[in-house]
Design an enzyme around this catalytic site. Structure first.
Site, PDB file in Angstrom:
ATOM      1  N   HIS A  14       0.817  -1.212   0.000  1.00 56.26           N
ATOM      2  CA  HIS A  14       0.000   0.000   0.000  1.00 56.26           C
ATOM      3  C   HIS A  14       0.849   1.259   0.000  1.00 56.26           C
ATOM      4  O   HIS A  14       2.021   1.244   0.357  1.00 56.26           O
ATOM      5  CB  HIS A  14      -0.946   0.037   1.208  1.00 56.26           C
ATOM      6  CG  HIS A  14      -0.275   0.115   2.540  1.00 56.26           C
ATOM      7  ND1 HIS A  14       0.141  -0.991   3.248  1.00 56.26           N
ATOM      8  CD2 HIS A  14       0.062   1.174   3.320  1.00 56.26           C
ATOM      9  CE1 HIS A  14       0.693  -0.618   4.391  1.00 56.26           C
ATOM     10  NE2 HIS A  14       0.668   0.701   4.460  1.00 56.26           N
ATOM     11  N   GLU A  37       7.312   0.388   5.572  1.00 62.01           N
ATOM     12  CA  GLU A  37       6.582  -0.557   6.412  1.00 62.01           C
ATOM     13  C   GLU A  37       6.649  -1.946   5.786  1.00 62.01           C
ATOM     14  O   GLU A  37       6.536  -2.081   4.564  1.00 62.01           O
ATOM     15  CB  GLU A  37       5.116  -0.101   6.519  1.00 62.01           C
ATOM     16  CG  GLU A  37       4.226  -0.996   7.356  1.00 62.01           C
ATOM     17  CD  GLU A  37       2.760  -0.519   7.378  1.00 62.01           C
ATOM     18  OE1 GLU A  37       2.503   0.600   6.907  1.00 62.01           O
ATOM     19  OE2 GLU A  37       1.905  -1.282   7.846  1.00 62.01           O
ATOM     20  N   GLU A  52      -8.459   5.149   9.631  1.00 62.94           N
ATOM     21  CA  GLU A  52      -7.930   4.862   8.311  1.00 62.94           C
ATOM     22  C   GLU A  52      -8.905   4.068   7.474  1.00 62.94           C
ATOM     23  O   GLU A  52      -9.834   3.440   7.977  1.00 62.94           O
ATOM     24  CB  GLU A  52      -6.626   4.076   8.437  1.00 62.94           C
ATOM     25  CG  GLU A  52      -6.805   2.774   9.207  1.00 62.94           C
ATOM     26  CD  GLU A  52      -5.597   1.867   9.102  1.00 62.94           C
ATOM     27  OE1 GLU A  52      -4.600   2.154   9.774  1.00 62.94           O
ATOM     28  OE2 GLU A  52      -5.664   0.883   8.351  1.00 62.94           O
ATOM     29  N   GLN A  97      -3.977   3.497   1.225  1.00 62.00           N
ATOM     30  CA  GLN A  97      -4.383   3.613   2.632  1.00 62.00           C
ATOM     31  C   GLN A  97      -4.477   5.102   2.977  1.00 62.00           C
ATOM     32  O   GLN A  97      -3.482   5.814   2.909  1.00 62.00           O
ATOM     33  CB  GLN A  97      -3.338   2.938   3.532  1.00 62.00           C
ATOM     34  CG  GLN A  97      -3.668   2.986   5.013  1.00 62.00           C
ATOM     35  CD  GLN A  97      -2.521   2.446   5.860  1.00 62.00           C
ATOM     36  OE1 GLN A  97      -1.381   2.905   5.737  1.00 62.00           O
ATOM     37  NE2 GLN A  97      -2.808   1.471   6.701  1.00 62.00           N
ATOM     38  N   HIS A 102       3.896   7.068   4.059  1.00 58.49           N
ATOM     39  CA  HIS A 102       4.784   5.896   4.079  1.00 58.49           C
ATOM     40  C   HIS A 102       4.432   4.944   2.942  1.00 58.49           C
ATOM     41  O   HIS A 102       3.383   5.079   2.306  1.00 58.49           O
ATOM     42  CB  HIS A 102       4.697   5.172   5.427  1.00 58.49           C
ATOM     43  CG  HIS A 102       3.398   4.488   5.676  1.00 58.49           C
ATOM     44  ND1 HIS A 102       2.343   5.100   6.326  1.00 58.49           N
ATOM     45  CD2 HIS A 102       2.945   3.249   5.344  1.00 58.49           C
ATOM     46  CE1 HIS A 102       1.332   4.252   6.397  1.00 58.49           C
ATOM     47  NE2 HIS A 102       1.662   3.123   5.806  1.00 58.49           N
TER      48      HIS A 102
END
Lengths: 142, 142
Positions: free
Chosen positions: B7, B133, B43, B59, B83
């Site tokens: 994502h 991530e 989220e 996301q 991110h």
């Protein structure tokens, strides 16, 4: 409209150093290196995965000079994510559809992108601060 | 090591407004909404594509307060890419491997991420300014 996350475009000061990092740390593989004078960058595409809608890449970008868009980005923000590219089937049609929703376009017509793709950028101010690129991959020869 | 671009994590001021934008402009579909108190965000995950290594998402993240990490990001940088999440088969193993290459970890052990995933963040200073991530998706029930 979006077929895939085509690539994450990452601005860096030293392309070769960052390629070596992504290869050795994350096991990615460079599949293309190009200099794009129009966009003022030298770049590399590192393959991440294949999907139903095409492949996904990490795109590493080093500016050709401080006066380029990526050079100014680095001076202002430092290294990091510069833009997100999404795959579309037909970039011209997608631009028309998106412009029709009131989103400003940086490129009203497609131009040359990485690996023979037709690409166009949308204005980040109309996409929540995200410089967003549309990518129509070239047809694969059968 | 990376199976997919899992994502793109995008920070925004108004989650519902941004969901409506991504749905109406780009045709994406929300597949999950969550509040993650630990990370200080509410989220939504919007599905982009399926791939050999799993699905890819946008996301969208709205901070629960200005004091959260995403709240501070918004105050400093404004809305935009926060991110990048990459899919891995085994996040614990990937963390060990990456730490062994000298990359600092924000999370030395996995924690709870979106849609039941086990996730961990790497330090952006060691990944060229990109908050990175790792995402181990939950096993699908057969």
């Amino acid at each position: 409209m979006f077929l895939r996350i085509d690539h994450v475009g990452i601005a860096c000061h030293d392309l070769e150093e960052k390629i070596a990092f992504y290869e050795s740390t994350f096991g990615l593989t460079v599949v293309s290196r190009e200099v794009n004078e129009e966009q003022g960058v030298k770049e590399a595409m590192l393959h991440v995965a294949e999907g139903e809608g095409g492949a996904s890449y990490v795109q590493l970008l080093e500016p050709l000079s401080p006066e380029t868009a990526v050079g100014k980005f680095l001076a202002k923000r430092g290294e990091g994510v510069h833009h997100i590219g999404y795959g579309v089937a037909d970039v011209t049609r997608a631009l028309q559809e998106i412009a029709g929703k009131g989103v400003r376009l940086i490129d009203s017509r497609p131009r040359h992108g990485s690996m023979g793709a037709a690409i166009a950028f949308l204005h980040p101010k109309d996409v929540g601060g995200v410089l967003t690129e549309l990518v129509e991959a070239p047809r694969r020869s059968s």
